[in-house]
Design an enzyme around this catalytic site. Structure first.
Site, mmCIF file in Angstrom:
data_model
loop_
_atom_site.group_PDB
_atom_site.id
_atom_site.type_symbol
_atom_site.label_atom_id
_atom_site.label_comp_id
_atom_site.label_asym_id
_atom_site.label_seq_id
_atom_site.Cartn_x
_atom_site.Cartn_y
_atom_site.Cartn_z
ATOM 1 N N LYS A 70 0.839 -1.206 0.000
ATOM 2 C CA LYS A 70 0.000 0.000 0.000
ATOM 3 C C LYS A 70 0.880 1.265 0.000
ATOM 4 O O LYS A 70 0.654 2.172 -0.799
ATOM 5 C CB LYS A 70 -0.935 -0.003 1.228
ATOM 6 C CG LYS A 70 -1.887 -1.195 1.236
ATOM 7 C CD LYS A 70 -2.827 -1.190 2.414
ATOM 8 C CE LYS A 70 -2.162 -1.414 3.756
ATOM 9 N NZ LYS A 70 -1.469 -2.710 3.878
ATOM 10 N N THR A 71 1.878 1.283 0.892
ATOM 11 C CA THR A 71 2.767 2.448 0.954
ATOM 12 C C THR A 71 3.541 2.571 -0.356
ATOM 13 O O THR A 71 3.709 3.677 -0.887
ATOM 14 C CB THR A 71 3.754 2.290 2.134
ATOM 15 O OG1 THR A 71 3.010 1.952 3.295
ATOM 16 C CG2 THR A 71 4.546 3.550 2.381
ATOM 17 N N ASP A 115 -1.289 6.535 6.434
ATOM 18 C CA ASP A 115 -1.296 5.111 6.720
ATOM 19 C C ASP A 115 -2.212 4.881 7.932
ATOM 20 O O ASP A 115 -2.409 5.803 8.732
ATOM 21 C CB ASP A 115 0.144 4.676 7.051
ATOM 22 C CG ASP A 115 0.333 3.186 6.889
ATOM 23 O OD1 ASP A 115 -0.602 2.508 6.413
ATOM 24 O OD2 ASP A 115 1.406 2.685 7.244
ATOM 25 N N THR A 164 -5.653 -1.430 7.091
ATOM 26 C CA THR A 164 -5.672 -2.892 7.170
ATOM 27 C C THR A 164 -7.088 -3.354 7.508
ATOM 28 O O THR A 164 -7.389 -4.530 7.452
ATOM 29 C CB THR A 164 -4.716 -3.380 8.270
ATOM 30 O OG1 THR A 164 -4.942 -2.589 9.440
ATOM 31 C CG2 THR A 164 -3.262 -3.250 7.851
ATOM 32 N N ARG A 223 6.740 -7.998 1.889
ATOM 33 C CA ARG A 223 7.626 -7.514 2.949
ATOM 34 C C ARG A 223 8.333 -8.687 3.629
ATOM 35 O O ARG A 223 9.523 -8.625 3.929
ATOM 36 C CB ARG A 223 6.850 -6.698 3.990
ATOM 37 C CG ARG A 223 7.769 -6.231 5.117
ATOM 38 C CD ARG A 223 7.044 -5.462 6.181
ATOM 39 N NE ARG A 223 6.628 -4.166 5.689
ATOM 40 C CZ ARG A 223 5.496 -3.571 6.041
ATOM 41 N NH1 ARG A 223 4.674 -4.158 6.864
ATOM 42 N NH2 ARG A 223 5.195 -2.398 5.538
#
Ligand code: ADP
Length: 343
Positions: A70-71, A115, A164, A223
Site C-alpha cells: 500500500k505504501t 497510513d 488494514t 515484505r
C-alpha cells in the site's frame, strides 16, 4: 511539532534495519510493481487521464493486510504523477491542529499519504471531510462570544489512505474516496519474482528453486519475502557462498524457525493454543488474545489474515476454529466435527 509528527511514519512491526531495506527495495515505478495487474492497469489509466486534464487524481483508498504494497503504491503514484508526497499515519495526527499544518503545506497535485487511516481520531476525521470534498478547511479563532470561523482554501491535493481494516472506517470517510483498491496476498510466482528483483538490487545471485522456496514460506507477503531474503543473504555471506541455492535457503529458513507453511513461532502458537487449549475452537478473539498475551488487534491485523486465507483457520459467528489443515500441520489427527463442536 508538525514536522516531528510527519517524520513519525509507522512501519508496524518493522525494525529500523527492515525500514532501510524496504526503502531501497521499494518499487518506484508502476512497471516495477509486481502482481495486481488489474489495479496497476487502472491506476495507469487514472494517472494518464488526470495528467491530460491537468487535475489532481481523485482520493484513493488502499486496503489489505500489512506488507502487501500500500505504501509502495502511494509512492509510485506520486512518482508517476511527478508530484511530492507527504506521509503520516492515523495515530500520529492527534489533533485537528496537526492536520492544519500538514494540509496548508500541500502544493497543487501533492499526495498526502495517511497510513492506518482507520486510526484517525474522530475529531480529526471530521476536519478532513471538507478538505477532501472541496479543498477547504474551517478553523475557529478566538473563544466564546468572539469566536470566528475562517475558511481557508487549500491547493487541490490527492489523499491516499491505507488501511488494514476497511470495516473500521466510518461510512462518511469511506464515501469521500473516489477510488478503492484492495490488495490481496501474492502468488508464489509473484513473490519469487519480487525475491529475484530484490536479489539483483542487493547484489546477490539466487537460483530459481531457492527463490521459489523462499516465496512458498513468505505468507503471501512481499515484505516478509524481502525480509527472509535478507536474512538468508547474511547466512550465505557467512558461509562464503557465491549464490543462494535451494539447500542454503532451506537450511537458513529452518534455522530462522520458518516452517514449510511459512509459519513462525507466533503463527504456530496461535494455532496450537486453539487446538490444545480450546479443543480446536471456536474461541472468541479476546479470549484467544488473553491466552496468548497478545493484543487482539495484532492477531486480527498481522497474524490471522494469512491463516484464514491459507485455510488453517476459520472465522465463525462463535469464534475462531482450527481447520483440518491446522491439525495436520502438527501431525495430529483431526477429531470428528461433533467432538470438537466446530460449528
Ligand atoms: P504496506 O504499506 O501495505 O504495509 P509496503 O508498501 O510498505 O506495504 O511494502 C513492503 C515492502 O514490500 C516494500 O518495501 C517493497 O519492497 C515490497 N513490495 C510490496 N509490494 C510489492 C510489489 N507489488 N512489488 C514489489 N515489491 C513490493
Amino acid at each position: 511539532m508538525v514536522q516531528e509528527k510527519l517524520k513519525n511514519i509507522t512501519y508496524k512491526e518493522e525494525t529500523e534495519e527492515d525500514m532501510i531495506l524496504n526503502l531501497s527495495l521499494r518499487p518506484m515505478r508502476l512497471e516495477d510493481f509486481v502482481g495486481h495487474k488489474e489495479i496497476v492497469k487502472n491506476i495507469q489509466i487514472s494517472i494518464l487521464a488526470a495528467k491530460q486534464r491537468k487535475e489532481p487524481l481523485e482520493h484513493i483508498l488502499l486496503s489489505g493486510p500489512p506488507g502487501l504494497g500500500k505504501t509502495s503504491l502511494a509512492h509510485i503514484i506520486a512518482h508517476e504523477m511527478g508530484t511530492r508526497i507527504t506521509s503520516t499515519s492515523g495515530p500520529a495526527i492527534e489533533r485537528a491542529g496537526d492536520l492544519i499544518g500538514i494540509l496548508t503545506n500541500l502544493e497543487k497535485g501533492d499526495i498526502l499519504f495517511i497510513d492506518e487511516i482507520h486510526r484517525l481520531p474522530k475529531i480529526v476525521e471530521e476536519f478532513l471531510y471538507p478538505a477532501m470534498e472541496s479543498f477547504q478547511i474551517d478553523f475557529v479563532i478566538d473563544k466564546g462570544p468572539y469566536a470566528k470561523t475562517i475558511k481557508f482554501n487549500l491547493k487541490p491535493f490527492t489523499l491516499v489512505g491505507a488501511t488494514t481494516r476497511t470495516g473500521l472506517l466510518s461510512a462518511p470517510l469511506r464515501g469521500r474516496f473516489g477510488i478503492f483498491y484492495h490488495l490481496d496476498f501474492y502468488s508464489i510466482e509473484e513473490l519469487a519474482q519480487i525475491i529475484k528483483n530484490s536479489s539483483c538490487i542487493l547484489g546477490i545471485k539466487i537460483e530459481e528453486s531457492a527463490a521459489v522456496e523462499i516465496a512458498k514460506r513468505s505468507r503471501g507477503t512481499p515484505r516478509i519475502a524481502n525480509r527472509l531474503l535478507r536474512r538468508i543473504r547474511d547466512y550465505a555471506q557467512v558461509a562464503k557462498l557465491k549464490r543462494i541455492d535451494k539447500e542454503t535457503a532451506i537450511q537458513a529458513l529452518e534455522s530462522l524457525g520458518i516452517d514449510k507453511a511459512g509459519f513462525d513461532e507466533i503463527d504456530r502458537k496461535v494455532l496450537r493454543t486453539i487446538i490444545f487449549n480450546y479443543g480446536g475452537g471456536p474461541v472468541g478473539i479476546e479470549s484467544l488474545a488473553a491466552s496468548l498475551n497478545e493484543e487482539a488487534d495484532t492477531i486480527i491485523d498481522m497474524i490471522e489474515p494469512y491463516l484464514l486465507k491459507a485455510g488453517y483457520l476459520k472465522r465463525t459467528s462463535r469464534g475462531r476454529v482450527a481447520t483440518k489443515l491446522a491439525f495436520q500441520h502438527f501431525g495430529l489427527s483431526y477429531p470428528k466435527e461433533d467432538q470438537v463442536k466446530l460449528f
